[in-house]
Scaffold this motif. Structure first.
Motif, short mmCIF file in Angstrom:
data_model
loop_
_atom_site.label_atom_id
_atom_site.label_comp_id
_atom_site.label_asym_id
_atom_site.label_seq_id
_atom_site.Cartn_x
_atom_site.Cartn_y
_atom_site.Cartn_z
N ASN A 20 0.81 -1.22 0.00
CA ASN A 20 0.00 0.00 0.00
C ASN A 20 0.85 1.27 0.00
OD1 ASN A 20 -2.58 -0.93 -0.29
ND2 ASN A 20 -3.02 -1.04 1.90
N CYS A 22 2.42 3.47 2.00
CA CYS A 22 2.01 4.68 2.73
C CYS A 22 3.26 5.48 3.15
CB CYS A 22 1.16 4.30 3.94
SG CYS A 22 -0.37 3.49 3.47
N ASN A 24 5.48 8.41 4.06
CA ASN A 24 5.32 9.70 4.73
C ASN A 24 6.57 10.54 4.45
OD1 ASN A 24 4.99 11.84 6.46
ND2 ASN A 24 4.28 10.59 8.17
N GLY A 31 1.88 10.29 2.74
CA GLY A 31 1.36 9.34 3.73
C GLY A 31 0.27 8.43 3.19
N HIS A 32 -0.89 9.02 2.88
CA HIS A 32 -2.02 8.23 2.33
C HIS A 32 -2.32 7.01 3.20
CE1 HIS A 32 -1.49 10.76 -1.17
NE2 HIS A 32 -0.21 10.43 -1.17
N GLU A 33 -2.27 7.20 4.51
CA GLU A 33 -2.49 6.06 5.40
C GLU A 33 -3.93 5.57 5.37
OE1 GLU A 33 -1.10 8.94 6.32
OE2 GLU A 33 0.68 8.65 7.56
N ARG A 35 -5.22 4.18 3.04
CA ARG A 35 -5.17 2.86 2.38
C ARG A 35 -4.95 1.76 3.40
NH1 ARG A 35 -2.02 5.66 -2.33
NH2 ARG A 35 -0.12 5.34 -1.12
N ASN A 36 -3.99 1.96 4.30
CA ASN A 36 -3.76 0.92 5.31
C ASN A 36 -4.85 0.90 6.37
OD1 ASN A 36 -1.57 -0.34 4.24
ND2 ASN A 36 -0.03 0.82 5.40
N ARG A 60 -5.22 11.07 5.79
CA ARG A 60 -4.34 10.76 6.93
C ARG A 60 -5.14 10.05 8.02
NH1 ARG A 60 0.39 13.45 6.16
NH2 ARG A 60 1.17 11.58 7.15
N THR A 83 1.14 3.03 10.65
CA THR A 83 0.85 2.47 9.33
C THR A 83 1.65 3.15 8.23
OG1 THR A 83 -0.99 4.02 9.17
CG2 THR A 83 -1.51 1.79 9.93
N ASP A 84 2.40 4.22 8.58
CA ASP A 84 3.20 4.92 7.56
C ASP A 84 4.63 4.39 7.59
OD1 ASP A 84 3.54 6.07 10.15
OD2 ASP A 84 4.28 7.94 9.31
N ALA A 151 -1.61 6.84 11.96
CA ALA A 151 -0.93 7.50 10.85
C ALA A 151 0.17 8.43 11.38
CB ALA A 151 -1.94 8.31 10.03
#
Ligand SMILES: [Zn+2]
Length: 454
Positions: A20, A22, A24, A31-33, A35-36, A60, A83-84, A151
């Motif tokens: 995924n 993520c 950071n 980051g796009h956390e 997704r996780n 986030r 998760t990042d 995140a």
């Protein structure tokens, strides 16, 4: 004994978390956390646990799941995993850093490869699998268990733990936290030692503004060049360390790493420490050096506007990490001494991140959770001595420590990963984790829960 089915679940989930990507970068839009966070939420689908998603800025997202205990007055345990991950330098990798591939090493050890494999998607995935197993099998403990997939750890937790602790304490408030990192075993003649963490060094970041006088670059003689002053400060910092602190905690840590007697003696002697560090693998040496020094790392310098003009201004940013018990004033005093009375009048010093809640550097180990951890580690390594230590960097644990909540860093590694190797994989190239370590760690969370509320 680790359960193969659960180990497989941890492996697969870790692979997906890595894929995924993520990453950071320290910017709000990276980051796009989410997704996780969504992946982890979906993993708990249909189990009937309460789930909350918190998104302080677009994408986030952190996920919080709670499994209620039977006794509202019993202590709550929070399993917190970020998760990042940090960015990669792809050229340094021999595999796709976001492939999440399962690769068998030359010695036959199967490993999951990818950014986050040790920091800390290995823990985040194994915590979810253990949490889900507890819910799925209907095990009931007196206290609540919170699974907190957070995140933005890698950029100081502003859009993650810090925000959520500040604004959503009802969601994550607890009596104990387990998070990154620890659980490296060392096998010595005196037995097995396992390092866990009960604290971290504290940051004392500084921004120095250094003043000079502008002038023409064609006539540098006698110029008051801010860049040269900044460079001189950097050089002085690199030449003059603060004296090492070889206290009881440091001695315990050195002993737990199982060096030969001669090397151990030198590491514990200020006159020979430097020579002894030079004999060690780089990962171990860096870690031990930081465990006995307030460290100063000048990392960013900006100066000048135009290549024909002597700069009248330079900015220097220094990453300073203090040992438990050292103060901001200690850091300032060392800086002033090293900068020297000749340059000090040109310097304006600013503290960075000074607005963070103040947390104690260390959590007490005199708690039921530490005992439960110690007992759980005996299941994997009978007779092991569990040694408290501290992390040289920062983790989200500090936001909980600031609330008075004991927070420990753990996990459990196999004998396939040496302490030196483990250290070098953090934020490094070819980050990976062996399956046996994932098995041990997944089982550790289950064993801890079985022991905490006894
Ligand atoms: Zn981490």
């Amino acid at each position: 004994m680790p359960n193969d089915q659960l180990t497989n679940e941890t492996v697969e989930l870790l692979q997906q978390l890595i894929r995924n990507e993520c990453v950071n970068e320290g910017t709000e839009t990276s980051g796009h956390e989410d997704r996780n966070a969504r992946l982890l939420r979906d993993e708990l689908d249909g189990l009937g646990v309460d789930i909350e998603m918190i998104e302080p800025a677009p994408g986030r997202t952190s996920m919080i799941a709670r499994y209620e205990g039977t006794d509202p007055s019993a202590p709550t345990l929070c399993l917190m995993g970020h998760t990042d991950v940090v960015p990669v330098s792809p050229d340094g990798w021999t595999r796709d850093p976001f492939g999440g591939e399962l690769i068998t090493a030359a010695d036959g050890t199967p490993e999951v490869w990818g950014r986050g494999a040790v920091d800390m998607l290995n823990l985040t995935s194994s915590m979810l699998v253990a949490f889900r197993e507890i819910v799925r099998t209907g095990r009931r403990y007196p206290g609540d268990i919170i699974y907190f997939a957070v995140a933005d750890e890698e950029a100081g937790g502003v859009l993650g733990a810090r925000h959520i602790v500040d604004h959503h304490w009802d969601a994550v408030g607890c009596d104990y936290v387990l998070t990154e990192y620890g659980g490296t075993p060392t096998f010595t003649d005196e037995g097995t030692f396992v390092l866990l963490t009960n604290g971290e060094k504290q940051a004392a970041f500084r921004h120095l503004e250094i003043a000079g006088q502008p002038g023409h670059g064609s006539m540098p003689y006698g110029a008051d060049n801010a860049l040269i002053k900044a460079a001189t400060i950097v050089h002085r910092l690199s030449q003059r360390e603060r004296a090492p602190r070889l206290d009881e905690a440091f001695r315990d840590r050195v002993r737990a790493l199982g060096f030969d007697a001669e090397l151990e003696r030198k590491l514990l002697d200020p006159a020979h420490l430097e020579d002894a560090l030079a004999e060690l693998p780089p990962g171990t040496a860096r870690n031990l050096h930081s465990c006995c020094h307030m460290s100063f790392s000048p990392n960013v310098m900006h100066s000048g506007e135009k290549d024909n003009t002597v700069p009248d201004h330079a900015d220097l940013y220094i990453d300073i990490r203090m040992l438990p018990g050292e103060t901001q004033e200690d850091a300032d005093q060392h800086l002033r001494e090293v900068i020297g009375e000749d340059l000090w009048p040109s310097v304006t010093m600013h503290r960075k991140f000074d607005d963070e809640p103040k947390a104690p550097a260390l959590s007490s180990t005199d708690t039921p959770l530490w005992s439960a951890l110690d007992d759980a580690i005996q299941m994997a390594y009978p007779g092991a001595r569990v040694v408290p230590s501290f992390v040289t960097g920062g983790t989200d644990a500090r936001f909980f420590r600031a609330k008075g909540v004991p927070a420990y860093g753990c996990g459990l590694l196999s004998n396939k990963v040496s302490f030196a190797e483990f250290q070098s994989r953090f934020h490094g190239n070819d980050e990976r984790i062996d399956i046996e370590s994932l098995a041990l760690t997944t089982q550790l969370w289950l064993d801890v829960c079985d022991r905490l509320w006894r």
